[in-house]
Motif scaffolding. Sequence first.
Motif, short mmCIF file in Angstrom:
data_model
loop_
_atom_site.label_atom_id
_atom_site.label_comp_id
_atom_site.label_asym_id
_atom_site.label_seq_id
_atom_site.Cartn_x
_atom_site.Cartn_y
_atom_site.Cartn_z
N GLN A 1 16.09 85.78 52.57
CA GLN A 1 17.24 85.40 53.37
C GLN A 1 17.17 85.99 54.78
O GLN A 1 17.67 85.41 55.73
CB GLN A 1 18.46 85.97 52.65
N ILE B 1 14.56 73.88 54.15
CA ILE B 1 15.70 74.73 54.55
C ILE B 1 16.92 74.51 53.66
O ILE B 1 17.76 75.39 53.55
CB ILE B 1 16.13 74.50 56.02
N ASN B 2 17.00 73.34 53.05
CA ASN B 2 18.17 73.06 52.21
C ASN B 2 17.99 73.55 50.78
O ASN B 2 18.97 73.77 50.07
CB ASN B 2 18.46 71.55 52.17
N VAL B 3 16.75 73.71 50.38
CA VAL B 3 16.51 73.99 48.96
C VAL B 3 15.85 75.36 48.71
O VAL B 3 16.31 76.11 47.86
CB VAL B 3 15.60 72.89 48.35
N GLY C 1 18.82 80.18 51.42
CA GLY C 1 19.99 80.09 52.30
C GLY C 1 19.81 80.81 53.63
O GLY C 1 20.79 81.21 54.26
N ALA C 2 18.56 80.97 54.06
CA ALA C 2 18.30 81.73 55.29
C ALA C 2 18.96 81.12 56.52
O ALA C 2 19.39 81.84 57.42
CB ALA C 2 16.79 81.88 55.51
N GLU D 1 21.81 79.20 56.56
CA GLU D 1 23.25 79.50 56.46
C GLU D 1 23.50 80.99 56.72
O GLU D 1 24.53 81.36 57.28
CB GLU D 1 23.80 79.13 55.07
N GLY E 1 24.52 81.62 59.91
CA GLY E 1 25.82 81.11 60.30
C GLY E 1 25.93 79.60 60.48
O GLY E 1 27.00 79.12 60.85
N LYS F 1 25.66 75.55 59.17
CA LYS F 1 25.66 74.67 58.02
C LYS F 1 24.41 73.81 58.02
O LYS F 1 23.98 73.32 59.07
CB LYS F 1 26.89 73.75 58.08
N VAL F 2 23.81 73.65 56.86
CA VAL F 2 22.75 72.68 56.65
C VAL F 2 23.43 71.43 56.11
O VAL F 2 24.03 71.46 55.04
CB VAL F 2 21.69 73.22 55.67
N VAL G 1 31.68 70.47 61.17
CA VAL G 1 30.54 71.10 61.82
C VAL G 1 29.82 70.07 62.69
O VAL G 1 29.40 69.02 62.21
CB VAL G 1 29.57 71.68 60.78
N GLU H 1 30.07 78.95 56.05
CA GLU H 1 28.68 79.17 56.43
C GLU H 1 28.60 80.19 57.57
O GLU H 1 27.64 80.96 57.65
CB GLU H 1 28.02 77.85 56.88
N PHE H 2 29.58 80.20 58.44
CA PHE H 2 29.60 81.14 59.55
C PHE H 2 29.56 82.58 59.04
O PHE H 2 29.09 83.48 59.73
CB PHE H 2 30.85 80.90 60.40
N VAL I 1 19.68 79.32 46.75
CA VAL I 1 20.91 80.09 46.88
C VAL I 1 21.56 80.21 45.51
O VAL I 1 21.83 79.22 44.85
CB VAL I 1 21.88 79.41 47.86
#
Lengths: 352, 352, 352, 352
Positions: free
Chosen positions: A231, B87-89, B93-94, B96, B99, B101-102, B134, D96-97, D134
């Motif tokens: 992360q 990045i989504n999977v 969650g790096a 997010e 900060g 949203k994906v 967002v 997410e922020f 995540v």
Amino acid sequence: MIHLESDYNNGAHETVLNHFWETNNERTQSYGDDRFSNQARNLIREACGAPDAQIWFLAGGTQTNATIIDSVLQPYEGVLCPDTAHINVHESGAVEFTGHKVIALPSHDGKLAVEDLQTWCQNYFADETAEHMVRPGMVYITFPTELGTLYTADELRALQEVCRSYHLLLYVDGARLAYGLAASQDVTLPLLAQLADIFYIGGTKCGALCGEAVVFPKGDAPTHMLSRIKQHGALLAKSRVVGVQFEALFTPVNASGSEKPLYLAIGQNAVTLAMRLRRLFVEKLGYQPFIDSPTNQQFYILPNDRMKQLQQVIGFEKWCPVDENHTACRFVTSWATTEFEIEEMEKLLLSL
Amino acid sequence: MIHLESDYNNGAHETVLNHFWETNNERTQSYGDDRFSNQARNLIREACGAPDAQIWFLAGGTQTNATIIDSVLQPYEGVLCPDTAHINVHESGAVEFTGHKVIALPSHDGKLAVEDLQTWCQNYFADETAEHMVRPGMVYITFPTELGTLYTADELRALQEVCRSYHLLLYVDGARLAYGLAASQDVTLPLLAQLADIFYIGGTKCGALCGEAVVFPKGDAPTHMLSRIKQHGALLAKSRVVGVQFEALFTPVNASGSEKPLYLAIGQNAVTLAMRLRRLFVEKLGYQPFIDSPTNQQFYILPNDRMKQLQQVIGFEKWCPVDENHTACRFVTSWATTEFEIEEMEKLLLSL
Amino acid sequence: MIHLESDYNNGAHETVLNHFWETNNERTQSYGDDRFSNQARNLIREACGAPDAQIWFLAGGTQTNATIIDSVLQPYEGVLCPDTAHINVHESGAVEFTGHKVIALPSHDGKLAVEDLQTWCQNYFADETAEHMVRPGMVYITFPTELGTLYTADELRALQEVCRSYHLLLYVDGARLAYGLAASQDVTLPLLAQLADIFYIGGTKCGALCGEAVVFPKGDAPTHMLSRIKQHGALLAKSRVVGVQFEALFTPVNASGSEKPLYLAIGQNAVTLAMRLRRLFVEKLGYQPFIDSPTNQQFYILPNDRMKQLQQVIGFEKWCPVDENHTACRFVTSWATTEFEIEEMEKLLLSL
Amino acid sequence: MIHLESDYNNGAHETVLNHFWETNNERTQSYGDDRFSNQARNLIREACGAPDAQIWFLAGGTQTNATIIDSVLQPYEGVLCPDTAHINVHESGAVEFTGHKVIALPSHDGKLAVEDLQTWCQNYFADETAEHMVRPGMVYITFPTELGTLYTADELRALQEVCRSYHLLLYVDGARLAYGLAASQDVTLPLLAQLADIFYIGGTKCGALCGEAVVFPKGDAPTHMLSRIKQHGALLAKSRVVGVQFEALFTPVNASGSEKPLYLAIGQNAVTLAMRLRRLFVEKLGYQPFIDSPTNQQFYILPNDRMKQLQQVIGFEKWCPVDENHTACRFVTSWATTEFEIEEMEKLLLSL
């Protein structure tokens, strides 16, 4: 040109490069679970006398500090350190970037005084508005410090005691640990593993191309460290890149008649040459040390015209102005510095 | 055991290791300004036909994605991507964590459809409550995708056009770029440099021990990138560790009669062997592809009992169950895979 | 019991409560765009002589500081302030929580000295390693300070000049602005609007139930402030809750023969009573001030036994120990403090 | 103009405003420890049948969601929700922020299906790469949902069971809880307190000027909540502003012959009028509901020309286009809506 500007101006120790060759055709697991990383972990556990230690390999120092500090602190906790600490000055605010306050106490030759820590904690925990202030969760120190100085074993013990009594973690940044251990009278890896809750063994400045080994000597790291590290962008897919290097650095070699990890042996080289530098500057040339450092970073006060002259032939760093005509300068040896270089330097300086 | 479980189960290409040796005794600047990094930048600019490109070298892929996405987005912006995007999977969650949203759109064989993007943007910008949602700032795609598929030049152009019309940056994650370029009919480095606002050239999976090269082809990176990168823990002190590798990877070599960067040549090797694998699985053995991939990641549907049998002798990855009796499995070649290995595999599979 | 423990131990000014009644049956827009907020904005613009000012209403002080500082700073920038600053001491690290370093300089009676700021900036921008340090983006001061003191107009001008020359924003936290403006010889709302890049007009401590008005006097706030504010959790759906209050507070009333906003009139009341308190403590009772404050926060050094006696009948705050037998104590008046209370206090103290 | 655009277009319930007057001259503690907040806590504990409940008062809904979700999740954990959830769509990415992924599952009329949750969890925990994804830490639902629908008691029980078996917290966003409880056949405050790990009782949309009450019914909130809340900018200095309102809202009143908290009584009013609206639209006018909502948010499909006509005289919200000629529109009643308004509306619509 003789290069004493830093201890990361070099490549890697030959044994490290060799080990890349030796292992290059093997196929391994990834994300930290490769054979070389696991073997390196075992060697480090042994060198630390800490069989339960949990160990992670990260790529660099600032990354290691930010990832580890953020992982072990609660969101509302901050980290105490001397005001000259690397995290407070030279990491582009990476720790605050993860949301934690760096609480700077006065530094004494780069060191945190146990009395200052004790007083600060006493005041904080007695303050009725403490919940509105940042709660301390950790004490961060460097060994050696940014000014090349060292804590004695007794000083570390005293710091640890205060930490224990206020439930603070003691974290030791060992970016230059090889040089600190080589120069110290009484601090060893096993002692460090006993006194610190977390510390890291610096590779980048001590023989590797890159990489730091984070040690939780008691095996009490937070859960899901792999996710936490990833992360923070700090998980290497091909983790063997650091594992191979630390395996090489922690394999025992014969040095001055006894077996010790290569890591400790190459630290000794840098310190020996740094002490020779000290004799040259202080005894032979009569310069004043800016700070009395027993390790590989040496600081001397030079007249500005002499400094400019030296800059033509030696790479070193201007540290800070001392007065109108004098500047404190930093000369750094490393595992890569050769006797030949120091000899050349002696000739050069004595001939000016 | 034949190892096709990933393209990061190996060491580094020989030329890369050799270059570490060749350069090991030089002393260099640090933090990205070393001679090797600068030379590697020039070679990459040339290969991309992008003389104004700004280039940074980071250690790994997730780190690169999180650092770059966070650096170019405004705090209130998110990143659009197909729902299978790395990045989504698979990045814990790096993104997010920094900060942002994906925002996942449907994926089609791992790819983002330009129509989906167009419709989403249209709806977003027509929505009266948009300020409470967002705001999109970037489109993220991978080339090749997580499923080994490729965008055609026309598809990239269409995506770029939508990005332009909605002021979105187009960012291409090239973790496996060498294999994508080798397999593509019409996408080249110069074309990518023309169509993408930012992309990275993956080293870790394509011949290096570690390292990715982030390219801003138009030279319009945000200010103070060094501080931003350091703040994310992604600045290597001894930056040559990546610079030396990319210098080796982007030095032209003679390959099939013409000069091209080693990077492109070794991509070809993996793709050639992957196609041979495809012939084996589909034509000779009659297995169904799970997805039709032209690159180094190959996916086939195996009967579960055959899969278990193969697991004894071949390293590969179970991708996902297809039905009760069948599983999609991933076989990955790389620059390091040898003809010998594929031949052995052929013998092995045909003899079962 | 007489209550002087803080200026937020009370309800709201009668006119404010009345205005809730008067407006209660109207239906309005939300998220900041209601009729009352818009009217309050106009009144504030007029009182500030800043027709282009952009104004946002937030719920509380720490929220305002964290939201605004994070919104205007670049991610790699920090905020300079005197070490006694509220953001540095008493906001549970809310600013660092958004990722920014709070860079504390020495304070002088709660104030930042222009010389200290100048020297720090000079050193920072001359430092060759500046990119590795946190770049300053803003200067934060409070008016009045946490110790009740005030900057003169000349001091503010000098700070502004340094800010300009180093491209730093000057941000003034006016949590107690009503009291500062009432006590100042030469600082007015229009002057503040001229000198500060951003400031906030405190409501919570100055007559409202809750709410602060953030002013960008030049109308140069970052884009998408609504999204930014919402992202920080600081956007009120029923925004009229603050709008109605500031409309009441900035409607001009007749005070000592001239028209001025209620906000300024009620600040005067608190200061007048605070000065009466000062005469009581210093002239009549002979106590030493801990700090010489012209505003509604008064600090006196009391013998510990007398302090304990007073605690039975008066609400006040122990500030800090002065020596073994004496403690600095804080007595705070507000818009809600009555002449009667101060008279009772005089009787009480003179009778002890 | 009849105003049905939202349930936060109004002021506060008379009893709430009255209570501000009644309490205005009292001096209180601050930061949540005032008499009114404490009394409101007791009343809520009683209404929930949860004597051990810990309760915090925050200013608004998005703030509450971001603060609470971030406070209870581990940094590497995300929050599961239906894709229409407020946190996923309309909070400007506030969750997410704070660093956490919002993991959206399909929604069914705004609700999360227990089967979808079960399947997702099963897959996640069976995935060998789970540490790179995540980790789920919480399930977030709204009661009523964004589409006005309600979970039955059995549905809540089933969700809770899955949460328990995967160690996920169940968090219920009750922004419109008063209307949900009034409309539900079988969900009561005590049941909610039994089934949810955390929930909040919305004030802003249900009779207050501002404020939400977060309830940890089992009293197992994370430590140092005050610091955590302050760090998120969500701690009100003059906390009575919310305390006074919830004291008024949870004081029992006589409603339809029995004693219940005012909060529940005013929810009933809105639902009764909403049902009257439903009869008007569906039975008398023959419009199709867009969704079948039993609560204060009503959604009907209107021909576009009729919609435009209505917009002249009624405030309502265009929800989304249904086809070229029809639009789904939202009409919202609240505690403030009067019988007279609905009667006027009936006349108006029947006369068109």
